[in-house]
Structure formats: structure tokens, C-alpha cells
Write a protein that holds these residues in place. Structure first.
Motif, short mmCIF file in Angstrom:
data_model
loop_
_atom_site.label_atom_id
_atom_site.label_comp_id
_atom_site.label_asym_id
_atom_site.label_seq_id
_atom_site.Cartn_x
_atom_site.Cartn_y
_atom_site.Cartn_z
N LEU A 155 59.67 -23.82 14.93
CA LEU A 155 60.63 -23.39 15.95
C LEU A 155 61.02 -21.92 15.80
CD1 LEU A 155 60.84 -26.54 16.09
CD2 LEU A 155 63.23 -26.21 16.74
N ILE A 156 60.44 -21.23 14.81
CA ILE A 156 60.74 -19.80 14.65
C ILE A 156 60.30 -19.03 15.89
CG2 ILE A 156 60.11 -17.71 13.37
CD1 ILE A 156 62.09 -19.40 11.85
N GLU A 157 59.16 -19.37 16.45
CA GLU A 157 58.66 -18.64 17.61
C GLU A 157 59.63 -18.75 18.79
OE1 GLU A 157 56.42 -17.78 21.33
OE2 GLU A 157 57.45 -19.62 20.72
N PRO A 158 60.02 -19.95 19.23
CA PRO A 158 61.01 -19.98 20.33
C PRO A 158 62.38 -19.43 19.94
CG PRO A 158 60.56 -22.20 19.50
CD PRO A 158 59.53 -21.30 18.90
N LEU A 159 62.76 -19.55 18.66
CA LEU A 159 64.01 -18.93 18.23
C LEU A 159 63.93 -17.42 18.36
CD1 LEU A 159 66.83 -19.57 17.00
CD2 LEU A 159 65.81 -19.14 14.75
N SER A 160 62.76 -16.85 18.13
CA SER A 160 62.57 -15.40 18.30
C SER A 160 62.72 -14.99 19.76
CB SER A 160 61.19 -14.98 17.77
OG SER A 160 61.10 -15.17 16.36
N VAL A 161 62.32 -15.88 20.66
CA VAL A 161 62.55 -15.62 22.09
C VAL A 161 64.05 -15.48 22.35
CG1 VAL A 161 62.35 -16.58 24.41
CG2 VAL A 161 60.43 -16.78 22.81
N GLY A 162 64.83 -16.42 21.78
CA GLY A 162 66.27 -16.35 21.93
C GLY A 162 66.87 -15.11 21.29
N TYR A 163 66.32 -14.72 20.14
CA TYR A 163 66.84 -13.54 19.44
C TYR A 163 66.59 -12.27 20.26
CZ TYR A 163 67.89 -10.27 15.68
OH TYR A 163 68.45 -9.26 14.94
N HIS A 164 65.40 -12.16 20.83
CA HIS A 164 65.09 -10.98 21.65
C HIS A 164 65.94 -10.98 22.92
CE1 HIS A 164 63.00 -7.61 23.32
NE2 HIS A 164 62.44 -8.31 24.29
N ALA A 165 66.16 -12.16 23.51
CA ALA A 165 67.02 -12.24 24.69
C ALA A 165 68.44 -11.78 24.36
CB ALA A 165 67.03 -13.67 25.24
N TYR A 166 68.93 -12.20 23.19
CA TYR A 166 70.24 -11.74 22.73
C TYR A 166 70.26 -10.21 22.61
CZ TYR A 166 73.08 -10.05 18.80
OH TYR A 166 73.87 -9.30 17.97
N GLN A 167 69.23 -9.64 22.03
CA GLN A 167 69.18 -8.19 21.91
C GLN A 167 69.15 -7.50 23.27
OE1 GLN A 167 65.68 -7.94 19.26
NE2 GLN A 167 67.04 -6.95 17.77
N ALA A 298 59.34 -12.85 25.61
CA ALA A 298 58.93 -13.11 24.23
C ALA A 298 59.80 -12.38 23.22
CB ALA A 298 57.44 -12.81 24.05
N TYR A 299 59.23 -11.44 22.46
CA TYR A 299 59.89 -10.85 21.30
C TYR A 299 59.15 -9.57 20.92
CZ TYR A 299 56.60 -14.59 20.56
OH TYR A 299 55.56 -15.47 20.76
N VAL A 300 59.82 -8.72 20.17
CA VAL A 300 59.19 -7.49 19.68
C VAL A 300 59.85 -7.13 18.36
CG1 VAL A 300 60.71 -6.07 21.13
CG2 VAL A 300 58.60 -5.09 20.19
N ASN A 301 59.08 -7.16 17.29
CA ASN A 301 59.61 -6.93 15.94
C ASN A 301 60.78 -7.86 15.64
OD1 ASN A 301 57.89 -4.76 15.10
ND2 ASN A 301 59.00 -3.42 16.51
N THR A 306 64.68 -12.98 12.72
CA THR A 306 64.87 -14.38 13.11
C THR A 306 64.68 -15.30 11.90
OG1 THR A 306 64.07 -13.86 15.34
CG2 THR A 306 64.14 -16.18 14.70
N ILE A 307 63.65 -15.04 11.12
CA ILE A 307 63.39 -15.84 9.92
C ILE A 307 64.58 -15.74 8.97
CG2 ILE A 307 61.94 -15.97 7.85
CD1 ILE A 307 59.57 -15.13 9.74
N ARG A 308 65.15 -14.55 8.83
CA ARG A 308 66.31 -14.38 7.95
C ARG A 308 67.51 -15.19 8.42
NH1 ARG A 308 64.22 -9.18 6.92
NH2 ARG A 308 65.16 -8.31 8.82
N LEU A 309 67.71 -15.29 9.74
CA LEU A 309 68.80 -16.12 10.24
C LEU A 309 68.70 -17.55 9.73
CD1 LEU A 309 69.22 -15.21 14.04
CD2 LEU A 309 70.81 -14.69 12.19
N VAL A 310 67.47 -18.07 9.68
CA VAL A 310 67.25 -19.45 9.21
C VAL A 310 67.37 -19.52 7.70
CG1 VAL A 310 65.62 -21.38 9.19
CG2 VAL A 310 65.80 -19.91 11.22
#
Length: 354
Positions: A155-167, A298-301, A306-310
Motif C-alpha cells: 500500500l506504499i504506492e497508493p499512500l504515495s499518491v495521497g502524500y503527493h496530493a497533500y503536497q 501519482a508521485y514525485v520523489n 511516505t515510507i518514513r510515515l509508516v
């Protein structure tokens, strides 16, 4: 090895294909888990979208349908190619599944590599996929996850989508965010927002998904848009002001309309979902409220943060996994459930080796 191969709209087949070859600069991964993404469903129902149609090869990968599906994957390194000296056999990893031209700067200095010409995704435009027993990926796109359980790591990949959207939203601690849709992306975007100290409200018709939003703590306020006036509820929460930021995670027109009404003047709306059809926009609402409408893809860098959040325990991914199935049941227990009974599931994971 077994793989799920996309041929055309409504045509996905589980087939035996050759194992990939580990070449210099690449990493061989035994796939442990792969999530079924909404994008995969769009390809099945409305595609090909990201998948290059048969006879029309992608300009970077050189591949066209049939291609192996799956881009939300976790696994264990089984081999490293020549020149890869910072990963070892047995490492747990996830994949940032990009297909990008070799001359594009994909370093941390470039925050737009995901917008480069002809960008596409592993598991959609070729180069293997996570809905197979093995995959070989360029080292740049492989991220170690340490001791994160492999099912959660998928789920890291979709979580990264959320992280980039937040940014993209520029949301800050203390803001109130409204999300339409508590599917996997909506819930995981909410998880990132809560980790960053943002108050979250979600509009979602599915009882199971509303319950999931509350029991996981990713939303403090959850509304059924069929039962309440979501705009009025948000205004009541904000003293009549409206939401500071909003995230569209449904690709449904009434949800987008709700966000334009619910955000405050100068509010930000981030469109996260993939739309397989045109949307309509009453431009006067955007103009008169000076709404800032932003896209995000998606995400960029984003994967390391995101991994650190988990790893730091700020996001718990386990509750979002509602089923795990073998590859042979991909259509009957996976796609069919998410298309026809999506109110009963959040994230369904596939074990290609099971």
C-alpha cells in the motif's frame, strides 16, 4: 511463471510467461503482494487508457497489449544486476512504477520527472507488472522498506499518491480538508492528512467505507451524501467559512460539484481521481470564489517520505487491507468485487505466488 495479462477492455487472462532476465543496473524481485488499483479497474471497464493498444507500442517501453498488469507491489530481492551495490538479496522492497525516458533527470533535484513526455507506468505500459510472480526493475525505481510487513508495504504506492496530493494542496496543520470518496485513495489521502495535523471530513455513501474511515481514525467527520447536506455540514464545522482544502477521489460529477460549494473562497480543490470521461465545470463558481483547482498525478520523489510515515508509526496501513486472494481468483474475487460490490471492500491484495 504466472502473470495477469491485459489484452483489451474486459479481457484479462492468467497465463504462463517467461521469467524476466536480470540485467546490469536492475533488480530482480519476487513479488509478495500486489494491490488492485482503481486504474486497473478503469483499464478493464473503459480502456485501454494507459495500456498501449495492440499494435501501437509505447514509445519508451516498445510494448503494447498484451501487457502484464499490476503497479502496487511489494516483494523480496532475489537478484541484483551488475552495478547495483546498495541492495542485497533478501531485502524487502517496493517499486515506484515509472516508465520514463533515460535522458530525464529523475534525481531529487527534479520535481517534475513524473510529467515528462510519454511518461507511463510499469504494470500498465509494459516492463512487467506486480500481478506476476517475478519482476525486474531498474534500480532507480526500487525502494527498501525495512521491516514494514510486505502486505502493508504493497500500500506504499497508493499512500504515495495521497502524500503527493497533500503536497499539491498546500494544506497546513489546523486546516480542515473535505474528501469526496473513501475508497483506497481517499482513505490513504486522509491518513496522510491526519498524520500532518489536518482535520479531515469525508463524504462517502458506502457504510463499510464510512465505518473504515472512522475506525481507523483517518477522519474525524464522516457524512453520507444521500442522507445529509454535506455542504451545510462543512460550513457548520467551520463557522460558515467552508473547507480550506478539498480532494476529489471519486471521478463522479456530483462529488466535484459538492467540493466547489463546500470550499471557502480562495480554497483549493485537488483532483486526485482518474477520470475516464469528461467532467463539467460551472466556471463562474471557480471565478467568483477564486477557487484554485489543481490536478495531481501519482508521485514525485515521494516514496522515501511516505515510507518514513509508516516506519515511524504515523500511518497504520493494516486496517485498509480487506482481502487477500491468489492470482487465479483475480477477476472473480478481485475485479468483480471491486466493480460490482465495492461497498464491501477497500484494498484487495493479490499474492501471485500463492
Amino acid at each position: 511463471m504466472k502473470a495477469a495479462r491485459y489484452y483489451d477492455r474486459g479481457d484479462i487472462r492468467i497465463e504462463e510467461i517467461e521469467e524476466p532476465v536480470v540485467e546490469p543496473g536492475t533488480v530482480g524481485i519476487d513479488v509478495a503482494f500486489c494491490g488492485i488499483c482503481g486504474t486497473d479497474l478503469h483499464e478493464y471497464l473503459d480502456g485501454p487508457i494507459f495500456v498501449p493498444p495492440a499494435g501501437h507500442p509505447h514509445p519508451i517501453s516498445g510494448e503494447s497489449a498484451p501487457v502484464t498488469l499490476g503497479h502496487e507491489m511489494s516483494g523480496v530481492v532475489y537478484a541484483v544486476g551488475e552495478g547495483v551495490d546498495d541492495l542485497s538479496i533478501g531485502d524487502r522492497v517496493v517499486v515506484e512504477p515509472y516508465i520514463i525516458r533515460d535522458d530525464v533527470d529523475t534525481s531529487t533535484a527534479n520535481h517534475a520527472y513524473h510529467l515528462s513526455p510519454d511518461m507511463n507506468f510499469i504494470g500498465l505500459a509494459g516492463r512487467g507488472g506486480g500481478l506476476a510472480e517475478k519482476i525486474v526493475v531498474k534500480r532507480r525505481w526500487v525502494h527498501p522498506v525495512g521491516d514494514i510487513p510486505l502486505d502493508q508495504a504493497a500500500l506504499i504506492e497508493p499512500l504515495s499518491v495521497g502524500y503527493h496530493a497533500y503536497q499539491r494542496s498546500s494544506a497546513k496543520t489546523g486546516d480542515l480538508a473535505l474528501i469526496t470518496g473513501a475508497g483506497p485513495i481517499g482513505l490513504l489521502t486522509a491518513a496522510v492528512l491526519r498524520a500532518e495535523g489536518i482535520t479531515v471530513a469525508i463524504s462517502e455513501p458506502s457504510p463499510l467505507r464510512r465505518e473504515k474511515a472512522l475506525e481507523t481514525g483517518v477522519a474525524q467527520h464522516v457524512f453520507d451524501p444521500r442522507e445529509v447536506d454535506v455542504v451545510a455540514e462543512v460550513r457548520a464545522l467551520t463557522g460558515g467559512r467552508g473547507a480550506d482544502v478539498a480532494f476529489e477521489c471519486t471521478s463522479v460529477q456530483p462529488a466535484l460539484d459538492t467540493l466547489f460549494e463546500a470550499v471557502k473562497p480562495t480554497g483549493v480543490i485537488v483532483v486526485v481521481s482518474i477520470w475516464g470521461h469528461p467532467a463539467s465545470l460551472e466556471m463562474q463558481k471557480l471565478v467568483l470564489k477564486e477557487v484554485d483547482l489543481r490536478g495531481t498525478i501519482a508521485y514525485v520523489n515521494s516514496h522515501p517520505d511516505t515510507i518514513r510515515l509508516v516506519q515511524e508509526g504515523r500511518v497504520d496501513l493494516k486496517p485498509f487491507i480487506t482481502a487477500t486472494i491468489p492470482l487465479d481468483r483475480l477477476i472473480d474475487d478481485g475485479f468483480d468485487t471491486l466493480i460490482n460490490r465495492n461497498e464491501t471492500a477497500v484494498k484487495i491484495l493479490v499474492q501471485p505466488g500463492a
